[in-house]
Design an enzyme around this catalytic site. Structure first.
Site, PDB file in Angstrom:
ATOM      1  N   SER A  61       0.788  -1.238   0.000  1.00 32.58           N
ATOM      2  CA  SER A  61       0.000   0.000   0.000  1.00 32.58           C
ATOM      3  C   SER A  61       0.819   1.287   0.000  1.00 32.58           C
ATOM      4  O   SER A  61       0.239   2.363  -0.117  1.00 32.58           O
ATOM      5  CB  SER A  61      -0.955   0.012   1.200  1.00 32.58           C
ATOM      6  OG  SER A  61      -2.086  -0.791   0.921  1.00 32.58           O
ATOM      7  N   LYS A  64       0.197   3.823  -2.642  1.00 30.74           N
ATOM      8  CA  LYS A  64      -0.757   4.929  -2.560  1.00 30.74           C
ATOM      9  C   LYS A  64      -0.082   6.285  -2.376  1.00 30.74           C
ATOM     10  O   LYS A  64      -0.749   7.318  -2.444  1.00 30.74           O
ATOM     11  CB  LYS A  64      -1.766   4.668  -1.438  1.00 30.74           C
ATOM     12  CG  LYS A  64      -2.640   3.437  -1.669  1.00 30.74           C
ATOM     13  CD  LYS A  64      -3.706   3.316  -0.598  1.00 30.74           C
ATOM     14  CE  LYS A  64      -4.568   2.078  -0.801  1.00 30.74           C
ATOM     15  NZ  LYS A  64      -3.931   0.848  -0.283  1.00 30.74           N
ATOM     16  N   SER A 121      -5.622   3.593   4.599  1.00 29.21           N
ATOM     17  CA  SER A 121      -5.145   2.911   3.401  1.00 29.21           C
ATOM     18  C   SER A 121      -6.279   2.214   2.648  1.00 29.21           C
ATOM     19  O   SER A 121      -6.133   1.079   2.183  1.00 29.21           O
ATOM     20  CB  SER A 121      -4.059   1.888   3.769  1.00 29.21           C
ATOM     21  OG  SER A 121      -3.362   1.466   2.624  1.00 29.21           O
ATOM     22  N   LYS A 225       3.018   6.822   4.927  1.00 31.29           N
ATOM     23  CA  LYS A 225       2.205   5.716   4.417  1.00 31.29           C
ATOM     24  C   LYS A 225       2.800   4.379   4.804  1.00 31.29           C
ATOM     25  O   LYS A 225       3.997   4.161   4.693  1.00 31.29           O
ATOM     26  CB  LYS A 225       2.083   5.800   2.888  1.00 31.29           C
ATOM     27  CG  LYS A 225       1.057   4.854   2.314  1.00 31.29           C
ATOM     28  CD  LYS A 225      -0.345   5.290   2.670  1.00 31.29           C
ATOM     29  CE  LYS A 225      -1.369   4.184   2.481  1.00 31.29           C
ATOM     30  NZ  LYS A 225      -1.267   3.115   3.514  1.00 31.29           N
TER      31      LYS A 225
END
Length: 379
Positions: A61, A64, A121, A225
Protein backbone atom coordinates in the site's frame (compact mmCIF):
# COMPACT_ATOMS: atom_id res chain seq x y z
CA UNK A 1 34.29 -3.23 50.37
CA UNK A 2 37.20 -5.16 48.82
CA UNK A 3 34.76 -7.55 47.16
CA UNK A 4 32.88 -4.61 45.60
CA UNK A 5 36.16 -3.09 44.37
CA UNK A 6 37.23 -6.38 42.79
CA UNK A 7 33.83 -6.73 41.14
CA UNK A 8 34.13 -3.22 39.64
CA UNK A 9 37.65 -3.92 38.38
CA UNK A 10 36.50 -7.10 36.69
CA UNK A 11 33.55 -5.44 34.95
CA UNK A 12 35.29 -2.18 34.00
CA UNK A 13 36.94 -3.56 30.82
CA UNK A 14 33.56 -4.86 29.68
CA UNK A 15 31.96 -1.43 30.12
CA UNK A 16 34.83 0.25 28.24
CA UNK A 17 34.60 -2.29 25.41
CA UNK A 18 30.84 -1.72 25.15
CA UNK A 19 31.29 2.05 25.09
CA UNK A 20 33.83 1.83 22.27
CA UNK A 21 31.58 -0.55 20.33
CA UNK A 22 28.65 1.85 20.72
CA UNK A 23 30.75 4.76 19.49
CA UNK A 24 31.87 2.79 16.45
CA UNK A 25 28.28 1.90 15.64
CA UNK A 26 27.25 5.57 15.81
CA UNK A 27 30.00 6.53 13.36
CA UNK A 28 29.04 3.72 11.01
CA UNK A 29 25.41 4.79 10.96
CA UNK A 30 22.18 3.40 12.37
CA UNK A 31 21.66 -0.30 12.88
CA UNK A 32 18.37 -1.59 11.48
CA UNK A 33 16.93 -4.97 10.55
CA UNK A 34 14.93 -3.94 7.45
CA UNK A 35 16.24 -5.70 4.30
CA UNK A 36 15.91 -2.47 2.31
CA UNK A 37 15.96 1.12 3.57
CA UNK A 38 16.80 4.72 2.76
CA UNK A 39 17.07 7.97 4.71
CA UNK A 40 16.74 11.27 2.81
CA UNK A 41 16.49 14.98 3.62
CA UNK A 42 13.55 16.64 1.87
CA UNK A 43 14.84 20.02 0.61
CA UNK A 44 18.13 18.86 -0.92
CA UNK A 45 17.36 15.20 -1.56
CA UNK A 46 20.58 14.29 0.25
CA UNK A 47 20.79 10.57 1.05
CA UNK A 48 22.10 10.05 4.58
CA UNK A 49 21.79 6.27 4.78
CA UNK A 50 20.89 3.44 2.43
CA UNK A 51 20.70 -0.32 2.55
CA UNK A 52 19.92 -2.24 -0.66
CA UNK A 53 17.86 0.83 -1.57
CA UNK A 54 17.78 0.09 -5.31
CA UNK A 55 16.53 -3.49 -5.00
CA UNK A 56 13.06 -3.77 -6.60
CA UNK A 57 10.27 -5.37 -4.62
CA UNK A 58 6.51 -5.35 -4.16
CA UNK A 59 5.54 -2.22 -2.19
CA UNK A 60 1.97 -3.07 -1.11
CA UNK A 61 0.00 0.00 0.00
CA UNK A 62 2.88 2.46 -0.07
CA UNK A 63 1.86 2.42 -3.73
CA UNK A 64 -0.76 4.93 -2.56
CA UNK A 65 1.96 7.57 -2.14
CA UNK A 66 1.81 8.00 -5.91
CA UNK A 67 -1.98 7.75 -5.87
CA UNK A 68 -2.19 10.55 -3.31
CA UNK A 69 0.37 12.62 -5.21
CA UNK A 70 -1.78 12.63 -8.34
CA UNK A 71 -4.87 13.48 -6.30
CA UNK A 72 -3.16 16.40 -4.55
CA UNK A 73 -1.67 17.70 -7.80
CA UNK A 74 -5.12 17.66 -9.38
CA UNK A 75 -6.53 19.46 -6.34
CA UNK A 76 -3.91 22.19 -6.50
CA UNK A 77 -4.29 22.59 -10.27
CA UNK A 78 -8.07 23.03 -9.86
CA UNK A 79 -9.02 19.94 -11.88
CA UNK A 80 -10.89 18.64 -8.85
CA UNK A 81 -11.97 20.17 -5.52
CA UNK A 82 -12.10 18.83 -1.96
CA UNK A 83 -15.88 19.19 -1.82
CA UNK A 84 -16.49 17.43 -5.15
CA UNK A 85 -18.73 14.37 -4.86
CA UNK A 86 -17.31 10.97 -5.80
CA UNK A 87 -19.69 8.10 -6.55
CA UNK A 88 -18.35 4.61 -5.86
CA UNK A 89 -18.68 2.15 -8.72
CA UNK A 90 -19.56 -1.49 -8.19
CA UNK A 91 -15.96 -2.33 -9.01
CA UNK A 92 -14.55 0.08 -6.42
CA UNK A 93 -16.99 -1.23 -3.82
CA UNK A 94 -15.84 -4.80 -4.48
CA UNK A 95 -12.31 -4.21 -3.18
CA UNK A 96 -11.38 -5.80 0.11
CA UNK A 97 -8.28 -5.72 2.29
CA UNK A 98 -7.90 -2.34 3.96
CA UNK A 99 -11.14 -0.55 3.10
CA UNK A 100 -14.07 1.45 4.44
CA UNK A 101 -16.64 -0.88 2.88
CA UNK A 102 -17.99 1.44 0.21
CA UNK A 103 -21.30 0.40 -1.27
CA UNK A 104 -21.97 0.62 -4.99
CA UNK A 105 -23.43 4.06 -5.66
CA UNK A 106 -22.35 5.47 -2.30
CA UNK A 107 -21.27 9.10 -2.51
CA UNK A 108 -18.45 10.71 -0.59
CA UNK A 109 -16.49 13.93 -0.93
CA UNK A 110 -12.98 14.01 -2.38
CA UNK A 111 -11.79 15.18 1.06
CA UNK A 112 -13.25 12.14 2.81
CA UNK A 113 -11.94 9.81 0.11
CA UNK A 114 -8.44 11.25 0.49
CA UNK A 115 -8.72 10.99 4.28
CA UNK A 116 -9.61 7.31 4.05
CA UNK A 117 -6.69 6.62 1.71
CA UNK A 118 -4.18 8.48 3.89
CA UNK A 119 -5.39 7.29 7.30
CA UNK A 120 -6.59 3.70 6.84
CA UNK A 121 -5.15 2.91 3.40
CA UNK A 122 -8.60 2.30 1.92
CA UNK A 123 -8.26 0.29 -1.29
CA UNK A 124 -11.88 0.91 -2.29
CA UNK A 125 -11.44 4.69 -1.98
CA UNK A 126 -8.19 4.60 -3.97
CA UNK A 127 -9.97 2.87 -6.86
CA UNK A 128 -13.01 5.18 -6.60
CA UNK A 129 -10.72 8.23 -6.82
CA UNK A 130 -8.78 6.74 -9.74
CA UNK A 131 -12.04 6.21 -11.63
CA UNK A 132 -13.30 9.67 -10.69
CA UNK A 133 -10.14 11.37 -11.96
CA UNK A 134 -9.29 9.32 -15.05
CA UNK A 135 -12.46 7.40 -15.89
CA UNK A 136 -10.89 4.03 -15.09
CA UNK A 137 -8.19 2.61 -12.87
CA UNK A 138 -6.22 1.55 -15.97
CA UNK A 139 -6.06 5.13 -17.27
CA UNK A 140 -5.11 6.39 -13.82
CA UNK A 141 -2.29 3.82 -13.60
CA UNK A 142 -0.97 5.10 -16.94
CA UNK A 143 -0.71 8.52 -15.30
CA UNK A 144 1.04 6.98 -12.29
CA UNK A 145 3.70 5.43 -14.50
CA UNK A 146 4.10 8.61 -16.54
CA UNK A 147 4.59 10.63 -13.34
CA UNK A 148 7.09 8.05 -12.10
CA UNK A 149 9.17 8.63 -15.23
CA UNK A 150 8.98 12.40 -14.75
CA UNK A 151 10.33 11.99 -11.21
CA UNK A 152 13.18 9.76 -12.40
CA UNK A 153 11.93 6.60 -10.69
CA UNK A 154 14.04 4.19 -12.71
CA UNK A 155 13.08 1.00 -10.89
CA UNK A 156 9.35 1.53 -10.48
CA UNK A 157 6.33 0.26 -12.37
CA UNK A 158 2.70 0.28 -11.26
CA UNK A 159 -0.07 -2.04 -12.41
CA UNK A 160 -2.74 -0.83 -9.96
CA UNK A 161 -3.44 2.19 -7.74
CA UNK A 162 -3.82 0.39 -4.42
CA UNK A 163 -0.91 -2.02 -4.06
CA UNK A 164 -3.35 -4.77 -3.21
CA UNK A 165 -2.27 -7.12 -5.99
CA UNK A 166 1.18 -8.37 -6.97
CA UNK A 167 1.20 -9.51 -10.58
CA UNK A 168 4.98 -9.38 -11.02
CA UNK A 169 4.72 -6.09 -12.91
CA UNK A 170 4.14 -3.94 -9.84
CA UNK A 171 7.37 -2.98 -8.10
CA UNK A 172 9.50 -0.18 -6.71
CA UNK A 173 12.53 0.42 -4.49
CA UNK A 174 13.23 2.17 -1.21
CA UNK A 175 15.06 4.92 -3.12
CA UNK A 176 12.17 5.47 -5.52
CA UNK A 177 9.67 5.48 -2.65
CA UNK A 178 11.74 8.21 -0.98
CA UNK A 179 11.68 10.26 -4.19
CA UNK A 180 7.89 10.03 -4.58
CA UNK A 181 7.45 10.71 -0.84
CA UNK A 182 9.64 13.78 -1.18
CA UNK A 183 7.44 15.06 -3.99
CA UNK A 184 4.25 14.37 -2.04
CA UNK A 185 5.29 16.21 1.12
CA UNK A 186 6.16 19.29 -0.92
CA UNK A 187 2.36 19.73 -0.90
CA UNK A 188 1.46 20.88 2.62
CA UNK A 189 -2.16 19.95 1.97
CA UNK A 190 -1.44 16.23 2.27
CA UNK A 191 -0.20 16.68 5.85
CA UNK A 192 -3.71 17.74 6.88
CA UNK A 193 -4.57 14.09 6.23
CA UNK A 194 -1.40 12.08 6.94
CA UNK A 195 -1.09 13.55 10.45
CA UNK A 196 -4.61 12.52 11.49
CA UNK A 197 -4.49 10.03 14.34
CA UNK A 198 -8.21 9.32 14.73
CA UNK A 199 -11.23 10.60 12.80
CA UNK A 200 -14.46 9.37 11.30
CA UNK A 201 -16.62 9.40 8.19
CA UNK A 202 -20.34 8.96 7.50
CA UNK A 203 -21.32 11.50 10.16
CA UNK A 204 -19.25 9.76 12.81
CA UNK A 205 -20.66 6.29 12.18
CA UNK A 206 -17.39 4.82 10.85
CA UNK A 207 -14.21 5.48 12.85
CA UNK A 208 -10.74 5.77 11.36
CA UNK A 209 -7.42 5.09 13.10
CA UNK A 210 -4.11 5.79 11.39
CA UNK A 211 -2.18 2.70 10.28
CA UNK A 212 1.02 4.73 10.75
CA UNK A 213 1.49 4.59 14.51
CA UNK A 214 4.37 7.07 14.37
CA UNK A 215 1.72 9.72 13.70
CA UNK A 216 0.68 9.27 17.32
CA UNK A 217 3.93 8.99 19.24
CA UNK A 218 6.83 10.29 17.15
CA UNK A 219 7.58 14.01 17.72
CA UNK A 220 7.20 16.01 14.52
CA UNK A 221 5.77 13.15 12.46
CA UNK A 222 4.18 14.41 9.23
CA UNK A 223 3.21 11.06 7.71
CA UNK A 224 3.33 9.21 5.52
CA UNK A 225 2.20 5.72 4.42
CA UNK A 226 2.29 2.11 5.55
CA UNK A 227 2.00 -1.07 3.50
CA UNK A 228 1.58 -4.77 4.14
CA UNK A 229 0.85 -7.97 2.26
CA UNK A 230 2.19 -11.46 2.79
CA UNK A 231 4.44 -10.86 -0.25
CA UNK A 232 5.77 -7.42 0.60
CA UNK A 233 5.83 -7.92 4.37
CA UNK A 234 5.76 -4.68 6.38
CA UNK A 235 6.71 -1.45 4.61
CA UNK A 236 6.69 2.18 5.71
CA UNK A 237 7.62 5.60 4.40
CA UNK A 238 7.84 7.80 7.51
CA UNK A 239 8.35 11.56 7.44
CA UNK A 240 9.05 13.97 10.28
CA UNK A 241 9.94 17.65 10.63
CA UNK A 242 11.65 19.56 13.43
CA UNK A 243 13.15 23.05 13.46
CA UNK A 244 12.55 23.54 9.76
CA UNK A 245 14.20 20.34 8.50
CA UNK A 246 12.22 17.31 7.30
CA UNK A 247 13.49 13.79 6.78
CA UNK A 248 12.11 10.76 4.93
CA UNK A 249 12.79 7.26 6.26
CA UNK A 250 11.76 4.34 4.04
CA UNK A 251 11.93 0.75 5.29
CA UNK A 252 10.71 -2.17 3.22
CA UNK A 253 9.98 -5.88 3.70
CA UNK A 254 10.26 -5.89 7.50
CA UNK A 255 9.27 -8.93 9.55
CA UNK A 256 6.70 -7.19 11.73
CA UNK A 257 4.90 -3.90 12.19
CA UNK A 258 6.92 -3.33 15.37
CA UNK A 259 10.22 -3.79 13.57
CA UNK A 260 9.24 -1.46 10.73
CA UNK A 261 8.19 1.23 13.22
CA UNK A 262 11.36 0.73 15.24
CA UNK A 263 13.59 0.89 12.15
CA UNK A 264 11.90 4.01 10.78
CA UNK A 265 12.16 5.68 14.18
CA UNK A 266 15.85 4.71 14.41
CA UNK A 267 16.57 6.29 11.02
CA UNK A 268 14.73 9.51 11.86
CA UNK A 269 16.40 9.73 15.28
CA UNK A 270 19.78 9.30 13.59
CA UNK A 271 19.06 12.14 11.16
CA UNK A 272 17.83 14.59 13.78
CA UNK A 273 20.69 13.76 16.15
CA UNK A 274 23.54 13.99 13.65
CA UNK A 275 22.62 16.42 10.85
CA UNK A 276 21.32 19.92 10.23
CA UNK A 277 20.15 21.89 7.21
CA UNK A 278 22.36 24.91 6.54
CA UNK A 279 22.26 27.79 4.09
CA UNK A 280 25.22 27.92 1.74
CA UNK A 281 25.63 31.67 2.15
CA UNK A 282 25.69 34.00 5.11
CA UNK A 283 23.15 36.43 3.67
CA UNK A 284 25.68 39.19 3.00
CA UNK A 285 24.96 41.31 -0.09
CA UNK A 286 27.16 40.53 -3.08
CA UNK A 287 29.18 43.26 -4.83
CA UNK A 288 28.66 44.18 -8.46
CA UNK A 289 31.44 43.48 -10.96
CA UNK A 290 32.82 46.17 -13.28
CA UNK A 291 32.29 45.37 -16.97
CA UNK A 292 34.88 46.61 -19.47
CA UNK A 293 33.60 47.72 -22.88
CA UNK A 294 30.05 46.86 -21.93
CA UNK A 295 26.81 48.76 -22.51
CA UNK A 296 26.57 48.94 -18.73
CA UNK A 297 29.46 49.84 -16.46
CA UNK A 298 28.82 46.92 -14.10
CA UNK A 299 26.69 43.82 -13.56
CA UNK A 300 24.95 42.67 -10.41
CA UNK A 301 25.79 39.22 -9.05
CA UNK A 302 23.87 36.49 -7.27
CA UNK A 303 24.41 33.00 -5.89
CA UNK A 304 23.90 30.10 -8.27
CA UNK A 305 23.51 26.37 -7.72
CA UNK A 306 22.29 24.84 -4.47
CA UNK A 307 21.40 27.24 -1.66
CA UNK A 308 21.11 24.62 1.09
CA UNK A 309 23.17 21.67 2.27
CA UNK A 310 22.85 18.96 4.88
CA UNK A 311 25.88 19.11 7.19
CA UNK A 312 26.92 17.16 10.27
CA UNK A 313 26.11 18.92 13.51
CA UNK A 314 29.09 20.77 14.95
CA UNK A 315 30.89 24.09 14.39
CA UNK A 316 29.14 26.79 12.40
CA UNK A 317 30.08 27.18 8.72
CA UNK A 318 32.59 29.82 7.64
CA UNK A 319 32.30 31.69 4.34
CA UNK A 320 35.05 33.04 2.06
CA UNK A 321 34.13 35.06 -1.05
CA UNK A 322 36.41 35.19 -4.07
CA UNK A 323 34.97 37.40 -6.83
CA UNK A 324 36.43 39.19 -9.84
CA UNK A 325 37.01 42.91 -9.68
CA UNK A 326 36.16 43.26 -13.36
CA UNK A 327 35.27 41.28 -16.46
CA UNK A 328 35.06 41.95 -20.20
CA UNK A 329 31.85 42.28 -22.18
CA UNK A 330 29.84 40.53 -23.37
CA UNK A 331 28.49 39.10 -20.11
CA UNK A 332 25.67 36.59 -20.20
CA UNK A 333 23.24 35.99 -17.39
CA UNK A 334 24.54 33.01 -15.41
CA UNK A 335 28.22 33.54 -16.29
CA UNK A 336 30.38 32.57 -13.34
CA UNK A 337 32.17 35.56 -11.82
CA UNK A 338 33.31 34.14 -8.50
CA UNK A 339 33.01 31.48 -5.82
CA UNK A 340 31.79 31.39 -2.24
CA UNK A 341 33.70 28.71 -0.37
CA UNK A 342 31.87 27.19 2.61
CA UNK A 343 34.00 25.40 5.19
CA UNK A 344 33.46 23.75 8.56
CA UNK A 345 36.36 23.31 10.98
CA UNK A 346 38.76 24.19 8.18
CA UNK A 347 37.37 21.62 5.75
CA UNK A 348 35.64 22.75 2.55
CA UNK A 349 32.09 21.41 2.39
CA UNK A 350 30.75 23.37 -0.62
CA UNK A 351 31.75 25.80 -3.35
CA UNK A 352 28.85 28.01 -4.41
CA UNK A 353 29.13 29.74 -7.78
CA UNK A 354 28.61 33.50 -7.91
CA UNK A 355 27.02 34.40 -11.23
CA UNK A 356 25.94 37.39 -13.30
CA UNK A 357 22.34 38.43 -12.71
CA UNK A 358 21.81 39.93 -16.20
CA UNK A 359 23.19 40.15 -19.72
CA UNK A 360 25.58 42.99 -20.53
CA UNK A 361 26.19 43.20 -24.30
CA UNK A 362 29.45 44.51 -25.68
CA UNK A 363 29.51 48.08 -26.94
CA UNK A 364 29.21 48.43 -30.70
CA UNK A 365 31.26 50.80 -32.87
CA UNK A 366 29.00 53.80 -32.30
CA UNK A 367 28.80 53.06 -28.61
CA UNK A 368 32.58 52.93 -28.34
CA UNK A 369 32.86 56.17 -30.33
CA UNK A 370 30.29 57.93 -28.11
CA UNK A 371 32.03 56.77 -24.95
CA UNK A 372 35.42 57.86 -26.25
CA UNK A 373 34.02 61.24 -27.30
CA UNK A 374 32.45 61.68 -23.88
CA UNK A 375 35.78 60.93 -22.24
CA UNK A 376 37.60 63.44 -24.44
CA UNK A 377 35.08 66.21 -23.80
CA UNK A 378 35.37 65.57 -20.10
CA UNK A 379 39.10 66.34 -20.16
Amino acid sequence: MKRILCFVLILLPLFVQTAFATGAADKAGPSISAPSALLMEKETGTVLYEKDAHEPGFPASITKIMTMLLIVEDLESGRIALDDTVTASARAASFGGSCVYLESGEQMSVSDMLKCIAVVSANDCAVAMAEHISGSEEKFVERMNARAKELGLENTHFSNCSGLFDDGAHFTTAYDVALMSRELIRHELIKDYTTIWMDSIRDGEFELSNTNKLAYWYPGCTGLKTGYTSTSRYCLSATAERDGVEYIAVVMHCESSDSRNRDAETLLDYAFANYRLCRLNDGSPLPSVRVELGRLDSVETEYGGAQLAVLPKGPEPEYALDIRGSTSAPVRKGDRLGTLTVSVAGETVAEVPVIASDDVPRLGFFGLFARLAGTLFAL
